[in-house]
Design an enzyme around this catalytic site. Sequence first.
Site, mmCIF file in Angstrom:
data_model
loop_
_atom_site.group_PDB
_atom_site.id
_atom_site.type_symbol
_atom_site.label_atom_id
_atom_site.label_comp_id
_atom_site.label_asym_id
_atom_site.label_seq_id
_atom_site.Cartn_x
_atom_site.Cartn_y
_atom_site.Cartn_z
ATOM 1 N N ARG A 182 28.530 32.345 32.013
ATOM 2 C CA ARG A 182 28.378 33.779 31.806
ATOM 3 C C ARG A 182 29.573 34.205 30.960
ATOM 4 O O ARG A 182 30.670 34.305 31.472
ATOM 5 C CB ARG A 182 28.383 34.531 33.136
ATOM 6 C CG ARG A 182 27.403 34.016 34.160
ATOM 7 C CD ARG A 182 26.085 34.711 34.021
ATOM 8 N NE ARG A 182 25.089 34.505 35.037
ATOM 9 C CZ ARG A 182 24.621 33.389 35.516
ATOM 10 N NH1 ARG A 182 25.152 32.264 35.153
ATOM 11 N NH2 ARG A 182 23.642 33.345 36.369
ATOM 12 N N GLY A 183 29.400 34.381 29.681
ATOM 13 C CA GLY A 183 30.475 34.654 28.743
ATOM 14 C C GLY A 183 31.605 35.518 29.283
ATOM 15 O O GLY A 183 31.381 36.631 29.715
ATOM 16 N N SER A 184 32.769 34.962 29.296
ATOM 17 C CA SER A 184 33.937 35.691 29.767
ATOM 18 C C SER A 184 35.152 35.233 28.980
ATOM 19 O O SER A 184 35.370 34.038 28.788
ATOM 20 C CB SER A 184 34.162 35.424 31.249
ATOM 21 O OG SER A 184 35.387 35.980 31.657
ATOM 22 N N SER A 185 35.943 36.185 28.561
ATOM 23 C CA SER A 185 37.142 35.840 27.800
ATOM 24 C C SER A 185 38.239 35.294 28.700
ATOM 25 O O SER A 185 39.253 34.801 28.217
ATOM 26 C CB SER A 185 37.646 37.064 27.043
ATOM 27 O OG SER A 185 37.944 38.099 27.964
ATOM 28 N N SER A 186 38.059 35.348 30.015
ATOM 29 C CA SER A 186 39.084 34.840 30.927
ATOM 30 C C SER A 186 38.900 33.360 31.256
ATOM 31 O O SER A 186 39.741 32.772 31.929
ATOM 32 C CB SER A 186 39.091 35.661 32.220
ATOM 33 O OG SER A 186 37.864 35.502 32.903
#
Length: 81
Positions: A12-16
């Site tokens: 689930r795309g996350s920059s973290s």
Amino acid sequence: MSGRVLLIRELRGSSSGSSVLLELIYRGIAPSAIVLSEADAILALGALVAREMEWPAPGIFRLPVGQQMTIPEDVLFIDRA
């Protein structure tokens, strides 16, 4: 999860993601390898930064979902999210 191969069908795309991976590596509890169904530049960035810092980063590999299904569950931790 340390010493295991983490198999992830879908992120689930996350920059973290890269910072979470870096924290796992720093604490010595990162998986030995991560297998993704699709390439993910953010997660790969965490491994690249760890290697630049001369930390033991896990390998990151791509394996399509259809081929992931042929791996026995008792061999890998499978995230079914």
